[in-house]
Design a protein around this motif. Structure first.
Motif, PDB file in Angstrom:
ATOM      1  N   UNK A   1      38.474  -5.690  -8.827  1.00  0.00           N
ATOM      2  CA  UNK A   1      39.841  -5.464  -8.367  1.00  0.00           C
ATOM      3  C   UNK A   1      40.748  -6.491  -9.030  1.00  0.00           C
ATOM      4  N   UNK A   2      41.962  -6.079  -9.320  1.00  0.00           N
ATOM      5  CA  UNK A   2      42.859  -7.052  -9.909  1.00  0.00           C
ATOM      6  C   UNK A   2      44.255  -6.555 -10.155  1.00  0.00           C
ATOM      7  N   UNK A   3      45.107  -7.537 -10.357  1.00  0.00           N
ATOM      8  CA  UNK A   3      46.496  -7.282 -10.706  1.00  0.00           C
ATOM      9  C   UNK A   3      46.777  -8.041 -11.997  1.00  0.00           C
ATOM     10  N   UNK A   4      47.186  -7.315 -13.017  1.00  0.00           N
ATOM     11  CA  UNK A   4      47.406  -7.957 -14.306  1.00  0.00           C
ATOM     12  C   UNK A   4      46.090  -8.500 -14.845  1.00  0.00           C
ATOM     13  N   UNK A   5      46.094  -9.761 -15.241  1.00  0.00           N
ATOM     14  CA  UNK A   5      44.893 -10.395 -15.806  1.00  0.00           C
ATOM     15  C   UNK A   5      44.061 -11.137 -14.760  1.00  0.00           C
ATOM     16  N   UNK A   6      44.516 -11.181 -13.504  1.00  0.00           N
ATOM     17  CA  UNK A   6      43.787 -11.852 -12.422  1.00  0.00           C
ATOM     18  C   UNK A   6      42.868 -10.850 -11.741  1.00  0.00           C
ATOM     19  N   UNK A   7      41.563 -11.064 -11.875  1.00  0.00           N
ATOM     20  CA  UNK A   7      40.578 -10.102 -11.375  1.00  0.00           C
ATOM     21  C   UNK A   7      39.594 -10.759 -10.417  1.00  0.00           C
ATOM     22  N   UNK A   8      39.031  -9.940  -9.535  1.00  0.00           N
ATOM     23  CA  UNK A   8      38.003 -10.375  -8.598  1.00  0.00           C
ATOM     24  C   UNK A   8      36.829  -9.422  -8.717  1.00  0.00           C
ATOM     25  N   UNK A   9      35.640  -9.982  -8.873  1.00  0.00           N
ATOM     26  CA  UNK A   9      34.412  -9.198  -8.986  1.00  0.00           C
ATOM     27  C   UNK A   9      33.493  -9.500  -7.819  1.00  0.00           C
ATOM     28  N   UNK A  10      32.955  -8.455  -7.212  1.00  0.00           N
ATOM     29  CA  UNK A  10      31.895  -8.583  -6.221  1.00  0.00           C
ATOM     30  C   UNK A  10      30.797  -7.612  -6.603  1.00  0.00           C
ATOM     31  N   UNK A  11      29.573  -8.114  -6.727  1.00  0.00           N
ATOM     32  CA  UNK A  11      28.405  -7.271  -6.995  1.00  0.00           C
ATOM     33  C   UNK A  11      27.342  -7.608  -5.957  1.00  0.00           C
ATOM     34  N   UNK A  12      26.790  -6.574  -5.333  1.00  0.00           N
ATOM     35  CA  UNK A  12      25.798  -6.760  -4.276  1.00  0.00           C
ATOM     36  C   UNK A  12      24.632  -5.815  -4.528  1.00  0.00           C
ATOM     37  N   UNK A  13      23.424  -6.358  -4.487  1.00  0.00           N
ATOM     38  CA  UNK A  13      22.232  -5.540  -4.663  1.00  0.00           C
ATOM     39  C   UNK A  13      21.541  -5.332  -3.321  1.00  0.00           C
TER      40      UNK A  13
ATOM     41  N   UNK B   1      12.861   1.145  -5.947  1.00  0.00           N
ATOM     42  CA  UNK B   1      14.177   1.295  -6.565  1.00  0.00           C
ATOM     43  C   UNK B   1      15.141   0.299  -5.925  1.00  0.00           C
ATOM     44  N   UNK B   2      16.073  -0.177  -6.744  1.00  0.00           N
ATOM     45  CA  UNK B   2      17.049  -1.170  -6.304  1.00  0.00           C
ATOM     46  C   UNK B   2      18.441  -0.635  -6.643  1.00  0.00           C
ATOM     47  N   UNK B   3      19.378  -0.820  -5.745  1.00  0.00           N
ATOM     48  CA  UNK B   3      20.755  -0.389  -5.972  1.00  0.00           C
ATOM     49  C   UNK B   3      21.665  -1.608  -6.105  1.00  0.00           C
ATOM     50  N   UNK B   4      22.738  -1.431  -6.864  1.00  0.00           N
ATOM     51  CA  UNK B   4      23.751  -2.480  -6.977  1.00  0.00           C
ATOM     52  C   UNK B   4      25.128  -1.846  -6.909  1.00  0.00           C
ATOM     53  N   UNK B   5      25.955  -2.382  -6.025  1.00  0.00           N
ATOM     54  CA  UNK B   5      27.349  -1.960  -5.985  1.00  0.00           C
ATOM     55  C   UNK B   5      28.174  -3.024  -6.695  1.00  0.00           C
ATOM     56  N   UNK B   6      29.165  -2.577  -7.432  1.00  0.00           N
ATOM     57  CA  UNK B   6      30.050  -3.470  -8.172  1.00  0.00           C
ATOM     58  C   UNK B   6      31.473  -3.065  -7.853  1.00  0.00           C
TER      59      UNK B   6
END
Length: 110
Positions: A68-80, A60-65
């Motif tokens: 985060x953002x303010x208005x239309x400016x977003x930051x994505x971090x995904x780690x498996x 089995x493999x897990x992924x955290x996602x």
């Protein structure tokens, strides 16, 4: 472990829905294990933890996602994590990389 980090521009709720659908529809065994949503002032944050079975790795493999953002400016971090079968070294990470690719394809189109 595999990691994807990107700056994204767009509607927070729409992008979160797209990311969620990409992960859950990317594998028959993918499940949303838990979630947390909160707002601090103008900043929205969503944390998701997914899991799936990796037939290639036999585990089995897990992924955290985290989005985060303010208005239309977003930051994505995904780690498996969790795809290796070895005791001391990460021998096979195919399942982790494949799980992350299900998300990466959608992110590249945003």
């Amino acid at each position: 472990m595999a990691k994807l980090e990107r700056t994204i521009t767009g509607d927070f709720d729409d992008i979160l829905w797209r990311l969620d659908q990409a992960v859950l529809n990317g594998s028959m065994s993918a499940t949303l294990e838990d979630r947390s949503d909160f707002t601090i002032g103008p900043v929205k944050v969503a944390v998701r933890v997914y899991e799936r079975y990796s037939a290639l790795g036999g585990n089995r493999v897990a992924m955290s996602l985290t989005l985060a953002g303010e208005g239309k400016s977003l930051w994505l971090t995904a780690i498996t994590a969790g795809g290796s079968q070895a005791m001391f070294f990460k021998v096979n990470t195919w399942g982790e990389e494949s799980f992350l690719r299900s998300l990466e394809d959608v992110v590249d189109k945003l």
